[in-house]
Design an enzyme around this catalytic site. Structure first.
Site, PDB file in Angstrom:
ATOM      1  N   PRO A  11      63.089 -21.798 -25.227  1.00 27.46           N
ATOM      2  CA  PRO A  11      63.929 -21.079 -24.280  1.00 27.46           C
ATOM      3  C   PRO A  11      64.589 -21.983 -23.240  1.00 27.46           C
ATOM      4  CG  PRO A  11      61.612 -20.649 -23.832  1.00 27.46           C
ATOM      5  CD  PRO A  11      61.683 -21.392 -25.123  1.00 27.46           C
ATOM      6  N   ASN A  12      65.829 -21.637 -22.960  1.00 25.76           N
ATOM      7  CA  ASN A  12      66.669 -22.245 -21.931  1.00 25.76           C
ATOM      8  C   ASN A  12      67.162 -23.644 -22.278  1.00 25.76           C
ATOM      9  OD1 ASN A  12      66.526 -20.001 -20.097  1.00 25.76           O
ATOM     10  ND2 ASN A  12      64.413 -20.631 -19.728  1.00 25.76           N
ATOM     11  N   ARG A  19      71.839 -26.928 -16.710  1.00 29.44           N
ATOM     12  CA  ARG A  19      70.627 -26.499 -16.018  1.00 29.44           C
ATOM     13  C   ARG A  19      69.930 -27.682 -15.356  1.00 29.44           C
ATOM     14  NH1 ARG A  19      64.975 -25.283 -18.886  1.00 29.44           N
ATOM     15  NH2 ARG A  19      63.840 -24.570 -17.068  1.00 29.44           N
ATOM     16  N   TYR A  24      66.662 -32.560 -15.914  1.00 31.07           N
ATOM     17  CA  TYR A  24      66.847 -32.654 -17.366  1.00 31.07           C
ATOM     18  C   TYR A  24      67.965 -33.591 -17.812  1.00 31.07           C
ATOM     19  CZ  TYR A  24      63.815 -28.607 -17.174  1.00 31.07           C
ATOM     20  OH  TYR A  24      62.759 -27.769 -16.925  1.00 31.07           O
ATOM     21  N   ASN A  75      60.290 -28.928 -28.851  1.00 35.54           N
ATOM     22  CA  ASN A  75      60.301 -28.811 -27.399  1.00 35.54           C
ATOM     23  C   ASN A  75      60.178 -27.310 -27.144  1.00 35.54           C
ATOM     24  OD1 ASN A  75      60.817 -28.512 -24.676  1.00 35.54           O
ATOM     25  ND2 ASN A  75      62.377 -30.111 -24.617  1.00 35.54           N
ATOM     26  N   ALA A  78      59.300 -23.572 -21.738  1.00 31.08           N
ATOM     27  CA  ALA A  78      58.253 -22.870 -20.989  1.00 31.08           C
ATOM     28  C   ALA A  78      57.173 -22.282 -21.890  1.00 31.08           C
ATOM     29  CB  ALA A  78      58.873 -21.776 -20.125  1.00 31.08           C
ATOM     30  N   GLU A  99      55.034 -32.566 -30.028  1.00 32.52           N
ATOM     31  CA  GLU A  99      55.563 -31.816 -28.890  1.00 32.52           C
ATOM     32  C   GLU A  99      56.356 -32.774 -28.006  1.00 32.52           C
ATOM     33  OE1 GLU A  99      53.950 -29.048 -25.178  1.00 32.52           O
ATOM     34  OE2 GLU A  99      52.517 -30.191 -26.377  1.00 32.52           O
ATOM     35  N   HIS A 101      58.764 -32.969 -24.320  1.00 32.82           N
ATOM     36  CA  HIS A 101      59.311 -32.403 -23.081  1.00 32.82           C
ATOM     37  C   HIS A 101      60.188 -33.469 -22.450  1.00 32.82           C
ATOM     38  CE1 HIS A 101      56.919 -28.723 -22.988  1.00 32.82           C
ATOM     39  NE2 HIS A 101      55.939 -29.471 -23.499  1.00 32.82           N
ATOM     40  N   ARG A 108      55.272 -32.205 -12.331  1.00 32.60           N
ATOM     41  CA  ARG A 108      56.003 -31.032 -11.849  1.00 32.60           C
ATOM     42  C   ARG A 108      55.027 -29.997 -11.306  1.00 32.60           C
ATOM     43  NH1 ARG A 108      60.490 -29.178 -15.768  1.00 32.60           N
ATOM     44  NH2 ARG A 108      61.028 -28.045 -13.874  1.00 32.60           N
TER      45      ARG A 108
END
Length: 145
Positions: A11-12, A19, A24, A75, A78, A99, A101, A108
């Protein structure tokens, strides 16, 4: 038959480039996908990229990877912090999953520090920006050779 790697984005991530560029960066998802396809070709892989904002669709793609791919870069966005469904889907398949990110999730907000995916994945790359995807492809080349 060529070796195929799935690159899945949650998502996103379709909003990359717009964003929070301070977190990012300025690359779009299309830019990252192009980098992955080029790296995949150099490593001898066909790379199939896919993004969804829907958890169940990502679960379906992981299941599909078991029959069509030799590995997965994911990725989960969330969902990495919340999705037992993605965790279980990764455990249910036999191909290695890395995985990724873009940001360092451990630097964070505290709710981002725990990954539900990491215990099921072969490995995790975080905090190295969009280049983490290519590093994950490199790792899959080594793992699947």
């Amino acid at each position: 038959m060529s070796k195929t790697i799935f690159v899945l984005n949650g998502p996103n991530l379709n909003m990359l480039g717009k964003r929070e560029p301070g977190i990012y960066g300025g690359k779009t998802l299309k830019d990252i996908e192009s980098d992955c396809i080029a790296a995949g070709e150099a490593f001898g892989f066909a790379v199939e990229c896919f993004q969804s904002n829907h958890e169940g669709v990502l679960v379906d793609r992981l299941h599909e990877a078991n029959d069509r791919a030799v590995g997965v870069v994911i990725n989960p966005g969330a969902y990495g912090h919340t999705s037992i469904a993605l965790h279980d889907a990764i455990r249910a398949i036999s191909v290695p999953v890395i995985e990724v990110h873009i940001s360092n999730i451990h630097a964070r907000e505290e709710f981002r520090h725990k990954s539900m995916i990491a215990p099921a994945a072969k490995g995790m790359i975080c905090g190295l920006g969009p280049g983490g995807y290519v590093l994950a492809l490199h790792a899959l080349r080594d793992i699947t050779s």
